[in-house]
Design an enzyme around this catalytic site. Sequence first.
Site: not given
Length: 371
Positions: A47, A130, A148, A218
Amino acid sequence: MMLSEDTERLSRLVPLLPKLWDWYRANARALPWREPSTSPYAVWVSEIMLQQTQVATAAPFYERWMERFPTVRDLASAPLEEVLRYWAGLGYYARARNLHRAAKDLLASYEGELPSDVKALLRLPGIGRYTAGAIASLAYGIPAAVVDANVERVLCRIFGVDGIPSQAATARRLAALAEALVPPDAPGLHNQAMMELGALVCSPSDPACGRCPLSDACHAARTESPTDWPRRRAAKRQVRTAHASAALFRSDGSVLLVRRAPHGLWGGMWELPRRECAAGEAPVQTAERALREVVGLRATIGAELHTVRHAVMHYAITLHVLRASEPEGDASPLDCVALRWATPRQALELPLASPQRQALERLAAMQHLAG
DNA sequence: TTCCCGTCCT
DNA sequence: AGGACGGGAA
């Protein structure tokens, strides 16, 4: 912090989430840190490497790193210099310094184990919102949300978020949306699916709405240009700067190198003594000043050996490398933390940022040609 | 040449 | 809130 329209759209989106997870199981890229055996430490390392860095760039660094530093203990007991050597070329060198610092903290306070608690993770250097959420959910199955840039893009498009994500109110709205979506029983799967969707389908400039498992819910997918989201602040104008480095050779073919203090641009990395050119200052003057200010030597600056172009943020840096000779005085570390003589070939083994590596590679090639 | 991207510091 | 911090791909 959610809007009422968000609640409405959430109720249409949640029933589609199983399609997202199925899509992820079928389409997830096989990445080295996605092996079933990946430890919490390995999740953490991956990460940090993936912050501001593309998957394809990070992958080979990750493999080398895990081979050399397979556990928190291996990392904590290694010298920073070696840690930076394994990071050299990835940029944002504070990430490596923080990783090293945090490994030492983990050994001191947590017996070398990575905590699973978001609050405890946030206290470690280099771990922000994050990364704390990613480690908690991916490594420990804690239902923490992650936002993110991928998740941000997916959420802004689905929910038609018109605010600028870096502004506080919009950031809170996105965090609330991400949290509302995380399933308590599979947070790691869900978070990775959202990020992978952003990376593979809901891409920044060319979203493939036809392949998207969430497109029925969406907002952006039903407009002319889904790429209108997320909204962006106007880009900063490019700034051009010039830097000059002095290559001072000894008769044995070695060149003077300095290690920068562990902060700021290229912190902790090695380089030829360097200064930014002041307004109206010629590279030859800057190189002379660099030797004087960084190591306390007065020298004659000769020919420009080569030029390296490099981009850092919105800065376009031109690095001029000039030959120096006839030094007067003793070299001492005035504005650096260490100094050494090494042949350009030996220097390539030190932690070097990319432009410095290019410069040293060319010096090594030059020396090779000269025999 | 432009775009992309987490954390820390101020 | 905004700037500093890199490197690679498009």
